[in-house]
Design a protein around this motif. Structure first.
Motif, PDB file in Angstrom:
ATOM      1  N   LEU A   1     -15.905  45.773  41.979  1.00 60.61           N
ATOM      2  CA  LEU A   1     -14.623  46.423  41.715  1.00 60.61           C
ATOM      3  C   LEU A   1     -14.717  47.524  40.668  1.00 60.61           C
ATOM      4  O   LEU A   1     -13.996  48.523  40.746  1.00 60.61           O
ATOM      5  N   VAL A   2     -15.608  47.360  39.684  1.00 60.07           N
ATOM      6  CA  VAL A   2     -15.698  48.363  38.621  1.00 60.07           C
ATOM      7  C   VAL A   2     -16.169  49.708  39.149  1.00 60.07           C
ATOM      8  O   VAL A   2     -16.049  50.730  38.471  1.00 60.07           O
ATOM      9  N   LEU A   3     -16.686  49.697  40.364  1.00 60.48           N
ATOM     10  CA  LEU A   3     -17.120  50.949  40.978  1.00 60.48           C
ATOM     11  C   LEU A   3     -15.966  51.942  41.121  1.00 60.48           C
ATOM     12  O   LEU A   3     -16.183  53.151  41.158  1.00 60.48           O
ATOM     13  N   CYS A   4     -14.743  51.421  41.194  1.00 65.33           N
ATOM     14  CA  CYS A   4     -13.569  52.294  41.323  1.00 65.33           C
ATOM     15  C   CYS A   4     -13.456  53.255  40.150  1.00 65.33           C
ATOM     16  O   CYS A   4     -13.000  54.392  40.317  1.00 65.33           O
ATOM     17  N   TRP A   5     -13.871  52.816  38.971  1.00 66.64           N
ATOM     18  CA  TRP A   5     -13.829  53.703  37.799  1.00 66.64           C
ATOM     19  C   TRP A   5     -14.727  54.914  38.016  1.00 66.64           C
ATOM     20  O   TRP A   5     -14.341  56.048  37.711  1.00 66.64           O
ATOM     21  N   GLU A   6     -15.927  54.668  38.515  1.00 61.03           N
ATOM     22  CA  GLU A   6     -16.866  55.765  38.710  1.00 61.03           C
ATOM     23  C   GLU A   6     -16.454  56.657  39.879  1.00 61.03           C
ATOM     24  O   GLU A   6     -16.547  57.885  39.807  1.00 61.03           O
ATOM     25  N   LEU A   7     -15.992  56.046  40.975  1.00 61.30           N
ATOM     26  CA  LEU A   7     -15.578  56.836  42.131  1.00 61.30           C
ATOM     27  C   LEU A   7     -14.337  57.664  41.824  1.00 61.30           C
ATOM     28  O   LEU A   7     -14.157  58.752  42.380  1.00 61.30           O
TER      29      LEU A   7
ATOM     30  N   ARG B   1     -16.018  38.988  44.089  1.00 63.22           N
ATOM     31  CA  ARG B   1     -16.811  39.937  43.304  1.00 63.22           C
ATOM     32  C   ARG B   1     -17.441  41.017  44.174  1.00 63.22           C
ATOM     33  O   ARG B   1     -18.131  41.888  43.651  1.00 63.22           O
ATOM     34  N   LEU B   2     -17.213  40.941  45.456  1.00 58.88           N
ATOM     35  CA  LEU B   2     -17.798  41.912  46.381  1.00 58.88           C
ATOM     36  C   LEU B   2     -16.725  42.756  47.069  1.00 58.88           C
ATOM     37  O   LEU B   2     -16.952  43.332  48.124  1.00 58.88           O
ATOM     38  N   THR B   3     -15.553  42.842  46.461  1.00 58.37           N
ATOM     39  CA  THR B   3     -14.462  43.611  47.044  1.00 58.37           C
ATOM     40  C   THR B   3     -14.130  44.821  46.191  1.00 58.37           C
ATOM     41  O   THR B   3     -14.315  44.804  44.964  1.00 58.37           O
ATOM     42  N   LEU B   4     -13.671  45.876  46.859  1.00 57.77           N
ATOM     43  CA  LEU B   4     -13.208  47.075  46.164  1.00 57.77           C
ATOM     44  C   LEU B   4     -11.688  47.108  46.057  1.00 57.77           C
ATOM     45  O   LEU B   4     -11.131  48.072  45.519  1.00 57.77           O
ATOM     46  N   ILE B   5     -11.016  46.092  46.561  1.00 57.44           N
ATOM     47  CA  ILE B   5      -9.562  46.019  46.513  1.00 57.44           C
ATOM     48  C   ILE B   5      -9.170  44.946  45.506  1.00 57.44           C
ATOM     49  O   ILE B   5      -9.277  43.739  45.784  1.00 57.44           O
ATOM     50  N   GLY B   6      -8.733  45.362  44.332  1.00 60.11           N
ATOM     51  CA  GLY B   6      -8.399  44.419  43.285  1.00 60.11           C
ATOM     52  C   GLY B   6      -7.039  43.783  43.484  1.00 60.11           C
ATOM     53  O   GLY B   6      -6.057  44.468  43.781  1.00 60.11           O
ATOM     54  N   GLY B   7      -6.972  42.475  43.325  1.00 61.60           N
ATOM     55  CA  GLY B   7      -5.711  41.754  43.432  1.00 61.60           C
ATOM     56  C   GLY B   7      -4.874  41.885  42.177  1.00 61.60           C
ATOM     57  O   GLY B   7      -5.301  42.493  41.188  1.00 61.60           O
ATOM     58  N   PRO B   8      -3.670  41.300  42.171  1.00 64.40           N
ATOM     59  CA  PRO B   8      -2.752  41.435  41.029  1.00 64.40           C
ATOM     60  C   PRO B   8      -3.327  40.934  39.709  1.00 64.40           C
ATOM     61  O   PRO B   8      -3.001  41.464  38.652  1.00 64.40           O
ATOM     62  N   ASP B   9      -4.163  39.915  39.758  1.00 62.65           N
ATOM     63  CA  ASP B   9      -4.710  39.330  38.527  1.00 62.65           C
ATOM     64  C   ASP B   9      -6.139  39.770  38.236  1.00 62.65           C
ATOM     65  O   ASP B   9      -6.795  39.215  37.349  1.00 62.65           O
ATOM     66  N   SER B  10      -6.642  40.758  38.958  1.00 62.11           N
ATOM     67  CA  SER B  10      -8.009  41.226  38.749  1.00 62.11           C
ATOM     68  C   SER B  10      -8.053  42.191  37.563  1.00 62.11           C
ATOM     69  O   SER B  10      -7.021  42.594  37.029  1.00 62.11           O
ATOM     70  N   VAL B  11      -9.273  42.555  37.177  1.00 63.97           N
ATOM     71  CA  VAL B  11      -9.418  43.487  36.063  1.00 63.97           C
ATOM     72  C   VAL B  11      -8.926  44.886  36.432  1.00 63.97           C
ATOM     73  O   VAL B  11      -8.633  45.696  35.557  1.00 63.97           O
TER      74      VAL B  11
END
Length: 499
Positions: A76-82, A219-229
């Motif tokens: 998921l943290v990949l979203c910051w870089e993308l 931990r292998l998803t790019l779609i963060g849920g409501p309670d994710s980081v």
């Protein structure tokens, strides 16, 4: 020091020296442009897009990036870089033409021009950037790099001594060759950093048998849920504006863009950095962390060091150390050069002396900043929570500063004093939103749970814009005029054009 460690140390010195030699060879024949400020802080306006892209990328990538993102051990943290990709495209399409239109030396000069030549708004924002660089970023870089070198080579010397060596080498690039030497060294250091980081990613996958079967699906998803980081709706609110602030209004980053010979070369540099961020950065910042989970389970901040020690052959340790040192040094000398440019251009020439020896002043400034950052290293040692708190406090000014740019670019007839007051209002409002609200919720004073901090940053940004416009009208009697021409057909066509 053992014989093996000595060999690694020699490899480290040779690679570090090789980057220095290549930089010197490429910079020694460059002729002066006759303008001290442009030579020292804008490389005489002669940086090609290759060096701009390389310097943009490596100024952003440091040990904190590799250790921090991999420490999350999730995709998921990949979203910051993308998210940096659209940020760089906005830089190229929107801000580059504006900076070149107004012939800016610093990003804050754009504010001065848009607010009727008011030097105080430029000095205020420049001063905030300067304090952040000298008090936080420079010493933090020295602290983290010193810890890395000490652990890699088992050095029995104080952290301050290691920090001093890093500071001297970084300052030598910035002082001796100005921004040109910084950008050239960044680019060649980038080759080393990316080569080693991608090798670590490849070896990590190889160590797991190219399987991540033990990693939990969440931990292998790019779609963060409501309670994710990182809940996915934040990508549509605060995320894009944090990226816009970082890539388009941050002096340390944008200074490279201003050093191109023309707009087209500057834009090509931004596009090159976007391509690197899209294609090369993702595997570096997530694959080792996920592989470490597969092999060892959750490790937190110790993840990157553990996986590197596990997969990297001992004979490559010196090269890896050189790559990590290069990453830190590139960020350090870039920040040092931009800090000097902010003081010289935004403060000294406006309030002390509009002329004079810029070269000597810049030298002494950077020596002073380097010594000061070395002196602050002991205060950071063992104080991880304090560093994290300071990083949070920096968020108090990012959206107010971006609001100053947005207000100045979208509206005419806005008094600079209203915007300066907005910087204070924005810091206070964000403190209430991000620190006060959670505390009140935890104490039971407020029932509504606070949203993600990126949503709060989005809200704070537009609160600041609204506050500036209202204050401009009520306190200074001026009616802001929205510039509809910003959304004219020709401008929109130019934005979406591929040329």
């Amino acid at each position: 020091m053992s014989a093996s460690a000595l060999v690694q140390f020699v490899v480290f010195l040779l690679l570090t020296g090789l980057v220095g030699l290549i930089t010197w060879l490429q910079c020694r024949r460059v002729k002066s442009s006759g303008d001290e400020v442009r030579d020292q802080f804008l490389a005489g306006g002669g940086l090609s897009w290759v060096f701009i892209a390389g310097s943009l990328t490596l100024t952003n990538i440091s040990t904190d990036t590799l250790v921090g993102w991999n420490g999350n051990q999730m995709l998921l943290v990949l979203c910051w870089e993308l998210a940096g990709v659209p940020g760089l495209i906005l830089l190229a399409k929107v801000f580059v033409p504006l900076y070149y239109k107004y012939n800016c030396t610093t990003v804050t000069e754009l504010l001065e021009r848009r607010y009727g030549g008011n030097k105080h708004i430029r000095a205020t924002v420049g001063g905030i950037f300067l304090l952040g660089s000298v008090l936080i970023f420079l010493p933090a870089m020295l602290y983290t790099s010193s810890l890395l070198m000490k652990s890699l080579f088992a050095l029995d010397v104080p952290l301050v001594a290691i920090a001093a060596v890093t500071a001297i080498i970084g300052a030598a690039y910035s002082i001796g060759g100005g921004l040109r030497a910084v950008a050239v060294s960044d680019t060649w250091c980038g080759v080393l950093v990316f080569g080693m980081a991608l090798l670590v990613a490849f070896l990590s996958l190889n160590a797991t048998g190219w399987s991540l079967a033990n990693v939990p699906p969440e931990r292998l998803t790019l779609i963060g849920g409501p309670d994710s980081v990182l809940p996915w709706p934040t990508l549509l609110t605060g995320m894009i504006f944090t990226q816009l602030y970082y890539w388009s209004t941050n002096q340390t980053i944008t200074q490279r863009i201003l050093a191109a010979p023309n707009i087209r070369e500057a834009q090509k540099g931004a596009y090159g950095a976007a391509a690197i961020r899209l294609l090369l950065v993702p595997p570096m910042v997530v694959i080792p962390g996920l592989c470490a989970w597969q092999l060892f389970g959750p490790l937190g901040d110790a993840t990157y060091g553990r996986i590197v020690a596990h997969v990297l052959p001992a004979w490559l340790s010196g090269a890896f150390a050189a790559a990590m040192f290069a990453a830190v040094m590139s960020s350090y000398n870039s920040t040092l050069n931009s800090a000097a440019s902010l003081y010289v251009c935004d403060l000294h020439r406006a309030y002390v002396n509009p002329t004079g020896g810029i070269g000597r002043l810049s030298t002494w400034l950077q020596v002073g900043f380097a010594l000061f950052s070395i002196a602050l290293v002991p205060f950071y040692a063992g104080a991880e929570s304090i560093i994290q708190l300071i990083q949070q406090l920096l968020g108090l000014f990012s959206m107010p500063i971006l609001a100053a740019f947005i207000t100045g670019l979208l509206f005419r007839n806005v008094d600079a004093r209203a915007v300066i007051a907005t910087l204070v209002f924005g810091a206070a409002s964000y403190a209430l939103l991000s620190f006060g609200w959670p505390a009140w919720h935890q104490a039971g004073v407020v029932a509504l749970k606070p949203p993600h901090f990126l949503h709060l940053m989005f809200v704070n940004l537009w609160l600041c814009v609204g506050f500036a416009l209202v204050l401009n009208r009520l306190a200074f009697g001026r009616r802001a005029e929205f510039e509809w021409t910003a959304f004219s057909r020709s401008n929109l066509r130019a934005f979406f054009s591929t040329n």
